[in-house]
Design a protein around this motif. Structure first.
Motif, PDB file in Angstrom:
ATOM      1  N   MET A  35       1.084  -1.312   0.149  1.00 58.94           N
ATOM      2  CA  MET A  35       0.175  -0.072  -0.006  1.00 58.94           C
ATOM      3  C   MET A  35       1.204   1.495   0.109  1.00 58.94           C
ATOM      4  O   MET A  35       1.009   2.263  -0.811  1.00 58.94           O
ATOM      5  CB  MET A  35      -0.995   0.068   1.030  1.00 58.94           C
ATOM      6  N   HIS A 139      -1.322  10.537   3.422  1.00 61.80           N
ATOM      7  CA  HIS A 139      -2.184   9.399   4.027  1.00 61.80           C
ATOM      8  C   HIS A 139      -2.174   8.469   4.735  1.00 61.80           C
ATOM      9  O   HIS A 139      -0.601   8.819   5.460  1.00 61.80           O
ATOM     10  CB  HIS A 139      -1.662   8.684   2.020  1.00 61.80           C
ATOM     11  N   ARG A 164     -15.653  -3.940   8.115  1.00 60.99           N
ATOM     12  CA  ARG A 164     -14.795  -3.137   7.668  1.00 60.99           C
ATOM     13  C   ARG A 164     -15.775  -1.887   7.556  1.00 60.99           C
ATOM     14  O   ARG A 164     -15.499  -0.628   7.626  1.00 60.99           O
ATOM     15  CB  ARG A 164     -14.813  -3.390   5.956  1.00 60.99           C
ATOM     16  N   ARG A 168     -14.378   2.336   8.873  1.00 59.38           N
ATOM     17  CA  ARG A 168     -14.348   3.319   8.036  1.00 59.38           C
ATOM     18  C   ARG A 168     -15.039   4.196   8.826  1.00 59.38           C
ATOM     19  O   ARG A 168     -14.488   5.471   9.051  1.00 59.38           O
ATOM     20  CB  ARG A 168     -15.640   2.699   6.855  1.00 59.38           C
ATOM     21  N   LEU A 179     -10.365   6.443   1.786  1.00 59.07           N
ATOM     22  CA  LEU A 179      -9.986   6.216   0.542  1.00 59.07           C
ATOM     23  C   LEU A 179     -10.768   4.441  -0.121  1.00 59.07           C
ATOM     24  O   LEU A 179     -10.933   4.355  -1.199  1.00 59.07           O
ATOM     25  CB  LEU A 179      -8.872   6.171  -0.046  1.00 59.07           C
ATOM     26  N   GLU A 180     -10.123   3.653   1.311  1.00 61.02           N
ATOM     27  CA  GLU A 180     -10.094   2.436   0.567  1.00 61.02           C
ATOM     28  C   GLU A 180     -10.267   1.885   2.147  1.00 61.02           C
ATOM     29  O   GLU A 180      -9.441   1.863   3.189  1.00 61.02           O
ATOM     30  CB  GLU A 180      -9.341   1.592  -0.347  1.00 61.02           C
ATOM     31  N   VAL A 181     -11.172   0.838   1.831  1.00 58.84           N
ATOM     32  CA  VAL A 181     -11.386  -0.507   3.518  1.00 58.84           C
ATOM     33  C   VAL A 181     -11.340  -2.119   3.189  1.00 58.84           C
ATOM     34  O   VAL A 181     -12.357  -1.675   1.674  1.00 58.84           O
ATOM     35  CB  VAL A 181     -12.490  -0.351   4.250  1.00 58.84           C
ATOM     36  N   ARG A 182     -10.209  -2.513   2.819  1.00 55.55           N
ATOM     37  CA  ARG A 182     -10.736  -3.886   2.556  1.00 55.55           C
ATOM     38  C   ARG A 182     -10.433  -5.190   3.386  1.00 55.55           C
ATOM     39  O   ARG A 182      -9.697  -4.776   4.663  1.00 55.55           O
ATOM     40  CB  ARG A 182      -9.348  -4.919   1.713  1.00 55.55           C
ATOM     41  N   ARG A 232      -7.131  -9.445  -1.290  1.00 49.44           N
ATOM     42  CA  ARG A 232      -8.139  -8.678  -0.850  1.00 49.44           C
ATOM     43  C   ARG A 232      -9.268  -9.629  -1.143  1.00 49.44           C
ATOM     44  O   ARG A 232      -9.435 -11.036  -2.083  1.00 49.44           O
ATOM     45  CB  ARG A 232      -8.407  -8.353  -2.372  1.00 49.44           C
ATOM     46  N   ARG A 234     -13.296 -10.260   1.108  1.00 49.69           N
ATOM     47  CA  ARG A 234     -14.221  -9.300   1.770  1.00 49.69           C
ATOM     48  C   ARG A 234     -14.266 -10.653   3.024  1.00 49.69           C
ATOM     49  O   ARG A 234     -15.326 -10.244   4.065  1.00 49.69           O
ATOM     50  CB  ARG A 234     -15.838  -9.159   1.209  1.00 49.69           C
TER      51      ARG A 234
END
Length: 252
Positions: A35, A139, A164, A168, A179-182, A232, A234
């Motif tokens: 990342m 960031h 998740r 967030r 920007l992103e949660v994985r 990645r 869920r």
């Protein structure tokens, strides 16, 4: 972090050596490093740098970055300085009176915060203060545990785990632009955590003192399997967050 009764100086003095063999930790480091590689930055600060293993990994994968670290425990700071001599590391309680001034002096482009927020009584407030270390538009890359808490998790001070959605919400409550949660790590990260769950509080015995041949073999096997886990998914119980410090917002 000052409100938690957990003794971090004792923790790192007991667990430091054997934690380095933890395949889940090494998996997280690879996630964080990937990342970070997507960002353009020259200065990185690790918030809650523990005993320095993440900073050491980043030092090996991103040698051009200037490295800083803040840690609550004196033993963690000492260990980090031994492992990453070029990093500027300081013992700091983010809720102390002078913390915001100290953090603001760093002016980092990138912050990392790995496996810290589960220990903090109010992670939203913690993150809001941590924002002071980032330049506007900087960031943060973070990891937090998902899935159920094991007996060992509770034993080492996990106050909560995240989904998740709650991850967030926590970052948004601190004023970050998420920007992103994985989710990550499916299936072997989850299987590893289930094995720890079955082992219960006896996991502490595995990490204290001299490790057994069976423990070392198990860590090596899972270390290989983790390389097959998805970065990645869920369904993964390891959660990663990428968020941005707004360009025009105040911290408090």
């Amino acid at each position: 972090m000052a409100d938690t009764p957990y003794d971090w100086d004792k923790h790192w003095s007991v667990y430091d050596a054997n934690t380095q063999a933890n395949p889940a930790q090494n998996f997280r480091f690879r996630l964080v490093s990937r990342m970070i590689g997507d960002l353009n930055g020259r200065r990185l600060v690790d918030i809650g740098c523990g005993q320095g293993d993440l900073l050491r990994y980043i030092d090996s994968t991103h040698p051009a970055l200037e490295l800083y670290g803040f840690e609550l425990s004196a033993s963690g700071v000492a260990a980090t300085k031994r492992k990453v001599p070029r990093a500027a590391v300081m013992e700091l309680d983010l809720f102390s009176e002078n913390a915001m001034l100290v953090l603001a002096d760093v002016r980092a482009d990138i912050a990392t915060c790995s496996e810290v927020l589960e220990h903090v009584p109010d992670p939203g407030v913690f993150l809001r203060r941590a924002r002071a270390a980032l330049v506007p538009g900087g960031h943060i890359v973070a990891t937090v545990p998902g899935g159920p808490r094991t007996g060992f998790d509770i034993q080492i001070g996990h106050l909560r785990h995240f989904s998740r959605l709650t991850a967030r919400q926590t970052f948004e409550s601190a004023g970050f632009e998420v920007l992103e949660v994985r989710g990550a790590g499916f299936p072997f990260f989850n299987i590893y955590k289930m094995a720890v769950m079955v082992r219960g509080t006896k996991v502490a015995d595995d990490y204290e003192g001299e490790t057994t041949l069976a423990f070392r073999a198990a860590m090596k096997i899972f270390g290989g399997l983790f390389r097959l886990s998805r970065h990645r998914s869920r369904f993964g119980w390891q959660i990663t967050v990428m968020a941005r410090n707004p360009r025009t917002a105040s911290t408090s």
